[in-house]
Design an enzyme around this catalytic site. Structure first.
Site, mmCIF file in Angstrom:
data_model
loop_
_atom_site.group_PDB
_atom_site.id
_atom_site.type_symbol
_atom_site.label_atom_id
_atom_site.label_comp_id
_atom_site.label_asym_id
_atom_site.label_seq_id
_atom_site.Cartn_x
_atom_site.Cartn_y
_atom_site.Cartn_z
ATOM 1 N N PHE A 145 36.219 30.269 29.756
ATOM 2 C CA PHE A 145 37.640 30.258 29.422
ATOM 3 C C PHE A 145 38.416 30.630 30.673
ATOM 4 O O PHE A 145 38.398 31.775 31.118
ATOM 5 C CB PHE A 145 37.997 31.228 28.294
ATOM 6 C CG PHE A 145 39.464 31.150 27.952
ATOM 7 C CD1 PHE A 145 39.938 30.158 27.120
ATOM 8 C CD2 PHE A 145 40.367 32.045 28.502
ATOM 9 C CE1 PHE A 145 41.295 30.051 26.835
ATOM 10 C CE2 PHE A 145 41.721 31.945 28.219
ATOM 11 C CZ PHE A 145 42.184 30.950 27.381
ATOM 12 N N ASP A 230 36.435 34.402 38.570
ATOM 13 C CA ASP A 230 37.608 34.554 37.712
ATOM 14 C C ASP A 230 37.557 35.950 37.109
ATOM 15 O O ASP A 230 36.876 36.195 36.119
ATOM 16 C CB ASP A 230 37.603 33.480 36.624
ATOM 17 C CG ASP A 230 38.817 33.575 35.699
ATOM 18 O OD1 ASP A 230 39.484 34.625 35.698
ATOM 19 O OD2 ASP A 230 39.075 32.603 34.969
ATOM 20 N N LYS A 259 46.676 39.054 34.506
ATOM 21 C CA LYS A 259 46.781 39.974 33.379
ATOM 22 C C LYS A 259 47.189 41.384 33.790
ATOM 23 O O LYS A 259 48.362 41.675 33.940
ATOM 24 C CB LYS A 259 45.486 39.947 32.566
ATOM 25 C CG LYS A 259 45.256 38.588 31.890
ATOM 26 C CD LYS A 259 44.216 38.648 30.832
ATOM 27 C CE LYS A 259 43.933 37.275 30.237
ATOM 28 N NZ LYS A 259 45.066 36.703 29.495
#
Length: 404
Positions: A145, A230, A259
């Site tokens: 993801f 990531d 984030k």
């Protein structure tokens, strides 16, 4: 009459009526928050065990971050990258130092960081590695993801994210996550990068086999391929280290961050790499109006400084062990799988008992907010400011949900 007195039902109905249904949120309407706690419009408090998918690692409204945002709001919020503002250099320098890299390229969202990483890797492949023009490929993992843009869903194996959004962007090879032999076999002369999550968050906090990440690092070095990590969800203290890669002493060629970098206040993302990689970009080849804006940089500087002390990494590691012990005690008592790294956990509920969604709804009724994924799996990712007592409270409520 009772419903008229409570604002939650009407707010939920209006949200469903006027919003595209690209999310299926729990029926709770939050109006305020502090630390690890949320309060809904009717005054009920909830322990936040999702932390905005790790965007709120430092809790809601951390005083140092709020103060930085307020101070910057009174001075300057946006210039675009057409000019240099007084927060920009400090942010880039301090984040580069935290990552141990030469350069930083600021963006806004995690998906933008991933897209940036893909573009940089391809350009590096053509200009530095000498890949055949138009033939660059990137190796990715099943269950990944990395976001939901058209290019990113092109190499997703989640049909909910991918189906009906074609035609898909070519140039990606998907291999099983954790399978070093398959990854090695997929690399050819036109491979420019391997793009991986060190821990797969959306898949259910899936930790790869020991030795996998060092093996990826080694094969990337041997085959002259960039290793792109990531760390948008896994990084910045979530797993008990600054980066999840740190657990096995692995240093990727490129970090993708987001984030928590915005402190739960503004969207901030970044790509960090050395000059021989990020230096391939020249003016006009990539950019963002809001990327690296003064407000974002002011907040993110304080985020980096919080991490530089090591306090939050230590809290995550220590409290994560308490969380692990509590959850593993529930194996065979409703849980059939537990994966924990720092304050990040994936829990597999016996599907004969309930779905992950049902578990989260029952936890919500008991004042605990969490998120389901993939059937009977739920994720826990509380803010790193959570206390031992609050962890025990969350585990106890989960135990009661499973027992009931």
């Amino acid at each position: 009459m009772i419903e008229d007195m409570l604002r939650t039902p009407s707010a939920v109905r209006d949200a469903e009526k006027y919003t595209a249904h690209n999310y299926h949120p729990l029926p709770v309407v939050i109006s305020s928050a502090e630390g690890a706690w949320l309060t809904d419009v009717d005054g009920k408090r909830y322990l936040d065990c999702l932390a905005g998918y790790s965007a709120l690692n430092f809790g809601h409204r951390h005083p140092q971050l709020i103060a930085a945002a307020h101070a910057q709001l009174d001075r300057l919020t946006l210039t675009s990258r057409a000019f240099i503002h007084d927060q920009f250099a400090d942010f880039c320098r301090e984040l580069a130092e935290l990552c141990g890299k030469d350069l930083v390229l600021p963006m806004n969202t995690g998906a933008e960081a991933v897209e940036t990483g893909i573009k940089v890797a391809r350009k590096w492949g053509y200009q530095v590695k000498g890949v055949t023009p138009g033939q660059a490929n990137i190796v990715v993992a099943e269950g990944n993801f990395h976001g939901r843009t058209t290019t990113i869903v092109s190499f997703s194996t989640d049909e909910d994210a991918r189906a009906d959004f074609g035609p898909y962007t070519p140039g990606f090879t998907v291999v099983p996550y954790g399978d070093l032999d398959a990854l090695t076999a997929a690399i050819d002369e036109n491979t420019v990068a391997v793009l991986l999550e060190p821990i797969q968050g959306e898949q259910g906090v899936v930790v790869p086999p020991e030795g996998y990440l060092p093996g990826v690092r080694q094969v990337c070095t041997e085959r002259n391929v960039l290793f792109i990590a990531d760390e948008i969800q896994s990084g910045l203290g979530r797993t008990g280290r600054t980066f999840a890669c740190d657990h096995e002493g692995v240093v990727p060629d490129m970090y993708l961050l987001g984030k928590a970098l915005g402190g739960g206040i503004v969207p901030v993302s970044a790509v960090a790499a050395n000059a021989e990689v990020l230096g391939v970009l020249k003016p006009g080849q990539h950019g963002s109006t809001f990327g690296g804006n003064p407000l974002a940089c002011a907040v993110a500087i304080e985020v980096v400084r919080l991490l530089a002390t090591g306090e939050f990494q230590r809290r995550s590691a220590e409290l994560g062990e308490r969380l692990r012990a509590g959850l593993e005690a529930l194996l065979g008592k409703g849980l059939v799988g537990v994966r924990v790294r720092g304050l990040w956990a994936g829990l597999d509920i016996d599907p004969a008992l309930m779905s992950g969604r049902e578990a989260c709804e029952r936890l919500m009724e008991r004042g605990i907010l969490a998120k389901d994924t993939h059937g009977s799996t739920i994720r826990l990712a509380p803010p790193l400011v959570i206390t031992e007592e609050e962890i025990d409270q969350a585990v106890a409520q989960l135990a009661e949900v499973l027992a009931a």
